[in-house]
Scaffold this motif. Sequence first.
Motif: not given
Length: 236
Positions: A42-47, A53-58, A60-68, A88-91
Amino acid sequence: MKLVIVSAGLSSPSSTRLLADRLAAATLDHVDAEPEVIELRDLATEIARHFVTGFPSDRLAAALDAVAAADGLIAVTPVFAGSYSGLFKSFFDVIDKDALTGKPVLLGATGGTARHSLVTEHALRPLFTYLRAVVPPTAVYAASEDWGDEGLDRRIARAGAELASFLAPAAPAPTTRTAPTPTPVAVPTPRDTAPDVDTTAAIAPRSTTGAITSVDASAGFGIVPFEQRLAALRTE
């Protein structure tokens, strides 16, 4: 306590997601945690856009924050060309380099043949070791023929228990220790140990002038010069 499950399966339903769910259930059998699933398809395009761009979408940012913020992580990927998928590797390429430091991560992979069963060891484990995650000993690979097999069930149960052991708080160590009561030991008195000694005999002391002296018990232990005692013996 929060448990995040990252699934890189592409189809729906997906064997990768099924393995991820079973690993999560096996972990939650041993520890109380709140699970959250992240479906990478569901996040493939945003990754991909984040790479440009170097900037995550909202989202993707929520997913990255959840992992952290997670206390533990379950990461499962399908096997493509003998390794983890590019999605998988791109994420994990866009995640913060310190996000997984010291975090327990349970690894899983799915594939069409048992020939790829070592992918968890030659591809996944080195990746997460590089990210300084703590990887439990058991990783689970599920080939197509493994589903419904008791061997897969046992590996899933063991892996879930291992991850739970990293998540469960350790029992507090005792702060004080009670010293054992010493066993009384009978101390022998001099009467018990000393042999019978003739109190009329004594070691001859030295006089202050350096002359050798002897003790005359009949004279009340007076000190008699050796020369005087020798002269008395000669006259006897």
